[in-house]
Enzyme design. Structure first.
Site, PDB file in Angstrom:
ATOM      1  N   ASP A 150      15.125 -26.137   8.206  1.00  0.00           N
ATOM      2  CA  ASP A 150      15.766 -26.667   9.402  1.00  0.00           C
ATOM      3  C   ASP A 150      14.720 -26.876  10.492  1.00  0.00           C
ATOM      4  OD1 ASP A 150      17.938 -26.923  11.597  1.00  0.00           O
ATOM      5  OD2 ASP A 150      19.130 -26.506   9.805  1.00  0.00           O
ATOM      6  N   HIS A 186      18.918 -26.915  16.655  1.00  0.00           N
ATOM      7  CA  HIS A 186      19.851 -26.963  15.534  1.00  0.00           C
ATOM      8  C   HIS A 186      19.753 -25.714  14.658  1.00  0.00           C
ATOM      9  CE1 HIS A 186      21.349 -28.384  11.543  1.00  0.00           C
ATOM     10  NE2 HIS A 186      22.135 -29.169  12.259  1.00  0.00           N
ATOM     11  N   SER A 383      27.203 -29.613   9.209  1.00  0.00           N
ATOM     12  CA  SER A 383      26.115 -28.635   9.332  1.00  0.00           C
ATOM     13  C   SER A 383      26.686 -27.233   9.497  1.00  0.00           C
ATOM     14  CB  SER A 383      25.248 -28.957  10.554  1.00  0.00           C
ATOM     15  OG  SER A 383      24.253 -29.887  10.282  1.00  0.00           O
TER      16      SER A 383
END
Length: 585
Positions: A150, A186, A383
């Site tokens: 990520d 994120h 996600s």
């Protein structure tokens, strides 16, 4: 009446949070009118919410009770109305009305956090999939490592002691103040959903509805950072990251059993050829359960993300819990990709879910309405659903460490709770229920064994990118070239990925991606060859100074100017390709 909550006034969740406590609990105790008639003895302005197919019936009941409707709120399947105080109890008990909340002004304060009644509470998400039932039997994910490829992770207290940094494969690895850290925002959000744990909890103390928690609060996360501050990366970096996870899954004290991929591209190459699907299949055959976000609509084609469309791995869609842990009124949000021949395997909570905030990150700077107090952030997407699922799998693998990836997938699909109101193309087998999966016997024989034709990885690297391409000075990285602009032959890489030799002493396929590797490799915008990574884009003044000191995490240092000046762009990665449908919605 003033309600404190750290979100925009346009969001009625904070109103419902407190008003539900006042109204619904008061109904149960017979004290509804005592709670509200102190404010007025006549009529009350309220927000009435229903389900999409019951709004008309709810509207009729309000009118029949002597109320009036002055504003339709279709986005929440509801409306604003004025109703007699004496009619509130009867309306609140209606089968057609989900909630009635006081229509009051919202006052923002510094750090109110969230309440257990908030429909984005991560504890509610854990309840929706049955995780607390396993916690109370001692199953918390302990001993299981979840790898996450990520944007890095911020070292916030809720993750303390349970983060292991793998290699930073992004250009930001060249800065001491950026290496491993989540400058995009994120990865930290996903990590919180997988295994966050409130710092106030004592060792061994179980999470509850008043504390922050991920699904597997005692698992460990192995973070492999591939993206820079605006979320851009290249498929070649992702391939290198997956290879690293496979080849180091048992290095030292690591026990990597799950790989979370909360991203994907819109590449449509046959999965049997695609290098990205091949890489995840190598991980799967190595005993790692791969969880991939199904994707969010917006690509212009009805298919799952790459690599979620690979039939071997677990593809997850998003579920909207709609404010309670029971699946009866759950729906699959419109943004969750439906797929074609390859559908999601099941869905997990992914609508307006609250998790950890990377203060001052790109997302935090550009989506301030997502902030919930000082510690948290609200986001939607597949996600989030993938992250919830990865945590659930960590629980299952603590319970039964001997399970193979095929057995895990079989148990999760068999244990999913049906969602009668949704078609299979939207929810697959239904809503993830880890408690149901954990109660099923270990599958034997061959019924659970997947027999899809395996991928070869011999297809096109560029086709695997789809439209998820990065640009340098306006020039896209295209063709069969890696992140350094060097020729990349899948025929050379695929066998080395399979036999575990693609990584050697910090180099992947002969490219040094760690340490000073970025500085030693060369490229330019016009041809992706010839010029050094050490230009001002990465190691110059824009990445030094006070912007990235320890005080950065307070949110006061990362100003908008900190993010300007970079020449490596790829705005598409900041939206659908990270499988985040929105922040703060």
């Amino acid at each position: 009446m003033s309600i404190a909550y750290g979100v925009s006034w346009t969001d009625d969740r904070p109103i419902r949070r407190v008003a539900t406590i006042l109204l619904v609990a008061a109904v149960a105790l017979g004290g509804l009118l005592v709670a509200l008639q102190a404010r007025t003895s006549g009529s009350l302005p309220v927000i009435v919410r229903s389900t999409a197919d019951s709004v008309a019936a709810a509207r009729d009941q309000v009118l029949a009770a002597g109320g009036s409707i002055d504003l339709e709120l279709g986005i929440i399947n509801g409306f604003r109305a004025t109703v007699p105080a004496a009619a509130l109890a009867g309306l609140a008990a209606s089968q057609f009305i989900w909630s009635i909340t006081d229509d009051s002004r919202v006052t923002m304060q510094s750090d109110p956090g969230y309440a257990p009644t908030d429909d984005g509470s991560p504890y509610l998400a854990a309840q929706a999939i049955g995780a607390p039932m396993l916690w109370h039997t001692g199953i918390t994910g302990r001993g299981v490592d979840v790898a996450m490829i990520d944007t890095g992770v911020v070292p916030v207290p809720e993750l303390a002691g349970r983060i292991v940094n793998g290699p930073d494969l992004s250009p930001e690895s060249q800065s001491d103040n950026l290496r491993y850290l989540d400058s995009y925002g994120h990865g930290t959000h996903m990590a919180g959903l997988i295994l966050g744990r409130d710092a106030e909890l004592a060792p061994g103390e179980l999470p509850n509805s008043t504390t922050f928690t991920g699904v597997a609060p005692e698992a460990r996360l192995v973070s492999i950072k591939v993206a820079n501050y605006n979320g851009t990366t290249d498929v070649s970096q992702v391939l290198a990251a997956i290879d690293w996870v496979v080849q180091h899954r048992k290095s030292g004290d690591l026990n990597i059993r799950v790989l979370n991929l909360s991203f994907g591209t819109d590449g449509t190459q046959d999965y049997r050829l695609d290098p990205l699907t091949y890489a995840v299949e190598v991980a799967w055959r190595a005993g790692i359960v791969v969880v991939a976000a199904g994707g969010n609509t917006g690509f212009g084609s009805a298919h799952l993300n790459n690599p979620a469309y690979d039939p071997f791995v677990i593809a997850v869609g998003a579920d909207d819990t709609r404010g309670n842990a029971a699946p009866g009124n759950d729906r699959v949000p419109d943004f969750s990709s439906r797929g074609l021949a390859r559908k999601v395997d099941f869905v997990a909570p992914g609508k307006s879910v609250i998790s950890l905030r990377a203060a001052g990150s790109y997302i935090d700077q550009n989506s301030p309405l997502g902030r919930v107090g000082e510690r948290f952030f609200r986001g939607s997407g597949t996600s989030q659903a993938a992250a919830v699922t990865s945590g659930a799998i960590a629980l299952l693998l603590q319970q039964r460490p001997e399970l193979t990836p095929d057995q895990v997938k079989y148990l999760l699909r068999e244990g999913a709770a049906p969602m009668p109101s949704e078609p299979t193309v939207a929810d697959g087998e239904g809503l993830l229920r880890i408690d149901r999966a954990a109660s099923k016997p270990t599958p034997t024989g061959t019924a659970h064994v997947q027999t899809w034709e395996p991928a070869t990885g011999l297809g096109s690297l560029d086709a695997s990118r789809g439209n998820a391409k990065i640009h340098e000075n306006g020039t896209a990285l295209t063709g069969e070239r890696d992140i350094f602009g060097q020729d990349f032959a899948t025929a050379d890489w695929a066998p080395r990925s399979a036999d575990g030799t693609s990584w050697s002493e910090g180099s992947w396929m002969g490219r040094k991606l760690t340490g000073q590797g970025w500085c030693e490799s060369t490229w330019t915008g016009s041809s992706w060859t010839g010029s050094s990574w050490t230009g001002s884009s990465w190691t110059g003044s824009s990445w030094t100074g006070s912007s990235w000191t320890g005080s950065s995490w307070t949110g006061s240092s990362w100003t908008g100017s900190s993010w300007t000046g970079s020449s490596w762009t790829g705005s598409s990665w900041t939206a659908n390709f990270w499988s985040g449908a929105g922040w703060g919605n």
